[in-house]
Design a protein around this motif. Structure first.
Motif, PDB file in Angstrom:
ATOM      1  N   ARG A   1      74.403   6.638  44.319  1.00 24.68           N
ATOM      2  CA  ARG A   1      75.037   5.881  45.403  1.00 24.68           C
ATOM      3  C   ARG A   1      74.037   5.354  46.422  1.00 24.68           C
ATOM      4  NH1 ARG A   1      80.136   9.939  45.913  1.00 24.68           N
ATOM      5  NH2 ARG A   1      81.071   9.345  43.946  1.00 24.68           N
ATOM      6  N   LEU A   2      72.946   4.819  45.904  1.00 29.61           N
ATOM      7  CA  LEU A   2      71.954   4.181  46.750  1.00 29.61           C
ATOM      8  C   LEU A   2      72.148   2.673  46.691  1.00 29.61           C
ATOM      9  CD1 LEU A   2      68.894   6.335  45.694  1.00 29.61           C
ATOM     10  CD2 LEU A   2      70.081   6.408  47.898  1.00 29.61           C
ATOM     11  N   GLN A   3      71.576   1.976  47.647  1.00 26.05           N
ATOM     12  CA  GLN A   3      71.684   0.521  47.651  1.00 26.05           C
ATOM     13  C   GLN A   3      70.575  -0.072  46.807  1.00 26.05           C
ATOM     14  OE1 GLN A   3      71.843  -1.219  51.549  1.00 26.05           O
ATOM     15  NE2 GLN A   3      73.467   0.129  52.221  1.00 26.05           N
TER      16      GLN A   3
ATOM     17  N   GLN B   1      67.713  10.510  56.445  1.00 28.75           N
ATOM     18  CA  GLN B   1      69.110  10.228  56.105  1.00 28.75           C
ATOM     19  C   GLN B   1      69.298   9.807  54.650  1.00 28.75           C
ATOM     20  OE1 GLN B   1      69.489   7.685  59.768  1.00 28.75           O
ATOM     21  NE2 GLN B   1      71.539   8.600  59.764  1.00 28.75           N
ATOM     22  N   VAL B   2      68.220   9.477  53.959  1.00 23.69           N
ATOM     23  CA  VAL B   2      68.338   9.065  52.559  1.00 23.69           C
ATOM     24  C   VAL B   2      67.664  10.050  51.612  1.00 23.69           C
ATOM     25  CG1 VAL B   2      68.626   6.611  53.079  1.00 23.69           C
ATOM     26  CG2 VAL B   2      66.322   7.541  52.747  1.00 23.69           C
TER      27      VAL B   2
ATOM     28  N   ILE C   1      66.012  -0.697  53.943  1.00 23.68           N
ATOM     29  CA  ILE C   1      67.130  -1.602  53.647  1.00 23.68           C
ATOM     30  C   ILE C   1      68.442  -1.142  54.288  1.00 23.68           C
ATOM     31  CG2 ILE C   1      66.102  -2.533  51.557  1.00 23.68           C
ATOM     32  CD1 ILE C   1      67.972  -0.846  49.905  1.00 23.68           C
ATOM     33  N   GLN C   2      68.578   0.161  54.541  1.00 22.10           N
ATOM     34  CA  GLN C   2      69.789   0.662  55.185  1.00 22.10           C
ATOM     35  C   GLN C   2      69.635   0.767  56.700  1.00 22.10           C
ATOM     36  OE1 GLN C   2      71.639   4.145  53.416  1.00 22.10           O
ATOM     37  NE2 GLN C   2      70.667   3.700  51.444  1.00 22.10           N
ATOM     38  N   ASN C   3      68.422   0.537  57.183  1.00 20.52           N
ATOM     39  CA  ASN C   3      68.121   0.624  58.614  1.00 20.52           C
ATOM     40  C   ASN C   3      68.484   2.001  59.181  1.00 20.52           C
ATOM     41  OD1 ASN C   3      67.014  -0.437  60.963  1.00 20.52           O
ATOM     42  ND2 ASN C   3      68.989  -1.184  61.703  1.00 20.52           N
ATOM     43  N   VAL C   4      68.006   3.043  58.476  1.00 14.99           N
ATOM     44  CA  VAL C   4      68.214   4.423  58.894  1.00 14.99           C
ATOM     45  C   VAL C   4      66.881   5.161  58.777  1.00 14.99           C
ATOM     46  CG1 VAL C   4      70.652   4.454  58.193  1.00 14.99           C
ATOM     47  CG2 VAL C   4      68.889   5.186  56.573  1.00 14.99           C
TER      48      VAL C   4
ATOM     49  N   GLN D   1      64.768   2.774  50.836  1.00 19.46           N
ATOM     50  CA  GLN D   1      66.166   2.901  51.230  1.00 19.46           C
ATOM     51  C   GLN D   1      66.321   2.949  52.755  1.00 19.46           C
ATOM     52  OE1 GLN D   1      69.142   2.919  49.387  1.00 19.46           O
ATOM     53  NE2 GLN D   1      67.814   2.177  47.758  1.00 19.46           N
TER      54      GLN D   1
END
Length: 116
Positions: free
Chosen positions: A111-113, A65-66, A58-61, A55
């Motif tokens: 609510r994950l990608q 944060q995940v 793919i979220q670039n964090v 995560q």
């Protein structure tokens, strides 16, 4: 199950065990032998770490944060798996078809990608 969903789950769950590297090489994939003896809490932690790494990428964090969403995901997945699904995961290092559907539901609920 659609190929996209299979890819999503493969990326999510084998990232921690190194399967992604093995899949890119000519060497056959071998699941981490530790999976066979891990406690349910250790399996949950493995799934959470793999989710966090995927995560974050793919979220670039950052992984921090995940963590909350991935904790939700790992807990939901482990609670939803039947004993035969857990055993299949222990033996192969990936979720079988029925477990994949549950994992996708957990990704959405937390609510994950979805990885592509």
């Amino acid at each position: 199950m659609p190929a996209l969903a299979r890819s999503l789950l493969a990326i999510t769950f084998v990232a921690f065990s190194g399967a992604a590297l093995a899949a890119g090489s000519s060497a056959p994939y071998a699941p981490d032998p530790g999976l066979r003896t891990d406690t349910p809490a250790q399996l949950t932690a493995r799934i959470r770490r793999a989710c966090s790494a995927t995560q974050a990428r793919i979220q670039n964090v950052s992984t921090g944060q995940v963590e909350r969403g991935c904790g939700c995901y790992a807990t939901r997945v482990m609670r939803s798996l039947t004993p035969p699904e857990v055993e299949a995961y222990r033996m192969t290092g990936v979720f079988n078809d029925t477990a994949r559907g549950k994992a996708i539901s957990a990704i959405d609920a937390c609510r994950l990608q979805r990885p592509v």
